[in-house]
Enzyme design. Structure first.
Site, PDB file in Angstrom:
ATOM      1  N   ASP A  46       0.817  -1.218   0.000  1.00  0.00           N
ATOM      2  CA  ASP A  46       0.000   0.000   0.000  1.00  0.00           C
ATOM      3  C   ASP A  46       0.848   1.265   0.000  1.00  0.00           C
ATOM      4  O   ASP A  46       2.068   1.220   0.210  1.00  0.00           O
ATOM      5  CB  ASP A  46      -0.974  -0.006   1.191  1.00  0.00           C
ATOM      6  CG  ASP A  46      -0.346  -0.522   2.490  1.00  0.00           C
ATOM      7  OD1 ASP A  46       0.892  -0.594   2.572  1.00  0.00           O
ATOM      8  OD2 ASP A  46      -1.102  -0.838   3.423  1.00  0.00           O
TER       9      ASP A  46
ATOM     10  N   HIS B 202      -7.558  -4.647  10.046  1.00  0.00           N
ATOM     11  CA  HIS B 202      -7.214  -4.354   8.651  1.00  0.00           C
ATOM     12  C   HIS B 202      -5.917  -5.047   8.252  1.00  0.00           C
ATOM     13  O   HIS B 202      -5.013  -5.237   9.068  1.00  0.00           O
ATOM     14  CB  HIS B 202      -7.194  -2.836   8.367  1.00  0.00           C
ATOM     15  CG  HIS B 202      -6.037  -2.079   8.928  1.00  0.00           C
ATOM     16  ND1 HIS B 202      -6.185  -0.916   9.657  1.00  0.00           N
ATOM     17  CD2 HIS B 202      -4.698  -2.288   8.862  1.00  0.00           C
ATOM     18  CE1 HIS B 202      -4.995  -0.468  10.002  1.00  0.00           C
ATOM     19  NE2 HIS B 202      -4.074  -1.273   9.536  1.00  0.00           N
TER      20      HIS B 202
HETATM   21  C1  F6R Z   1       1.416  -1.559   6.194  1.00  0.00           C
HETATM   22  C2  F6R Z   1       0.078  -2.098   6.275  1.00  0.00           C
HETATM   23  C3  F6R Z   1      -0.733  -2.042   7.528  1.00  0.00           C
HETATM   24  C4  F6R Z   1       0.033  -2.458   8.779  1.00  0.00           C
HETATM   25  C5  F6R Z   1      -0.869  -2.387  10.005  1.00  0.00           C
HETATM   26  C6  F6R Z   1      -0.116  -2.706  11.277  1.00  0.00           C
HETATM   27  O1  F6R Z   1       1.945  -1.691   4.891  1.00  0.00           O
HETATM   28  O2  F6R Z   1      -0.385  -2.566   5.299  1.00  0.00           O
HETATM   29  O3  F6R Z   1      -1.869  -2.845   7.366  1.00  0.00           O
HETATM   30  O4  F6R Z   1       0.530  -3.734   8.613  1.00  0.00           O
HETATM   31  O5  F6R Z   1      -1.451  -1.117  10.118  1.00  0.00           O
HETATM   32  O6  F6R Z   1       0.805  -1.687  11.530  1.00  0.00           O
HETATM   33  P1  F6R Z   1       1.890  -1.806  12.696  1.00  0.00           P
HETATM   34  O7  F6R Z   1       2.847  -2.865  12.257  1.00  0.00           O
HETATM   35  O8  F6R Z   1       2.558  -0.444  12.711  1.00  0.00           O
HETATM   36  O9  F6R Z   1       1.166  -2.139  13.928  1.00  0.00           O
END
Ligand code: F6R
Length: 249
Positions: free
Chosen positions: A73, A144
């Site tokens: 993304d 998500h």
């Molecule tokens: C990032 C992405 C998001 C993250 C998610 C968790 O490319 O696609 O879905 O994986 O928001 O983020 P963290 O790892 O910062 O908790």
């Protein structure tokens, strides 16, 4: 009777060990096929994984010269030089430190003038590369995956999406204020992700415990996008004890 594939669940001894387990899975994939296609994620969770991959590259254990990558993304409106863009993150955390060929790294273009054409081309590029061998995922507190927010369809493809307040709030820690967080993004779809041959979802910390439990043990429901991964034949969850702490089974 058809047997539904069960995910592999790895509970590492701590956050660092979870990063090591995840790096090992990527390492294994590259050992089997040095020209693998990797799907990559940003966010806090995979930072330790990228650090290990860089270390292993510097130690001569890994070679990225034939690897192709596709990121999940990108924020709409942020260019590659913006400190919070996902292209910038990938350059800083991994690409600038290994021998991956820049033209073989793909991150959706947040500045694309024709987004609908860009997202179609992104899907075509994944196909032309032969599909994704291993897709690395994190998980949001609301379930998500990539920027597929609750309500996203299992068949969704790469597209423009609106971010929810929950995600804007969670991601505001990386910006000066919540107002600075972009409201729209380009994301691979859940259908796109499900076509990957292998999916590795990594989660660490207590804040992810509930959503990890619901994703693995609750119903497959668009209310929790990560639950739609259930049944994928090559699914692995790599957890630390905190994120695994609500699992019942
Ligand atoms: C990032 C992405 C998001 C993250 C998610 C968790 O490319 O696609 O879905 O994986 O928001 O983020 P963290 O790892 O910062 O908790």
């Amino acid at each position: 009777m058809n047997k539904v594939a069960q995910p592999t669940i790895v509970v590492a001894s701590n956050k660092e060990d979870a990063a090591r387990c995840t790096a090992d899975l990527i390492h294994e994939t590259l050992r089997e096929n040095p020209a693998s296609v990797l799907g990559l994620a940003t966010g806090g969770t995979p930072i330790g994984v990228y650090r290990l991959l860089v270390e292993r590259f510097l130690a001569g254990e890994l070679d990225f010269s034939a690897v192709t990558t596709f990121n999940l993304d990108e924020y709409i409106g942020l260019g590659p030089e913006h400190g919070q863009s996902y292209r910038y993150f990938m350059q800083q955390q991994l690409f600038d430190h290994v021998n991956v060929v820049r033209e073989q790294t793909h991150v959706p273009n947040g500045l694309a003038s024709d987004i609908s054409r860009h997202v179609t081309e992104y899907e075509e590029q994944i196909q032309q590369a032969g599909g994704i061998d291993l897709q690395l995922l994190g998980i949001g507190n609301n379930g998500h995956i990539a920027f597929n927010e609750p309500g996203s369809a299992a068949a969704s493809r790469t597209r423009k999406v609106d971010l929810t307040e929950n995600t804007i709030e969670a991601n505001s820690r990386f910006f000066e204020s919540a107002e600075d967080v972009p409201r729209h993004a380009i994301t691979m779809g859940i259908g796109t992700i499900l076509e990957s041959r292998r999916i590795v979802l990594m989660a660490t910390g207590k804040a992810k415990a509930q959503v990890v439990q619901a994703s693995l043990e609750g119903p497959a429901d668009p209310v929790n996008p990560a639950s739609l991964l259930q049944g994928h034949a090559g699914l692995t969850f790599v957890l630390d004890p905190e994120s695994a702490s609500e699992l019942q089974l």
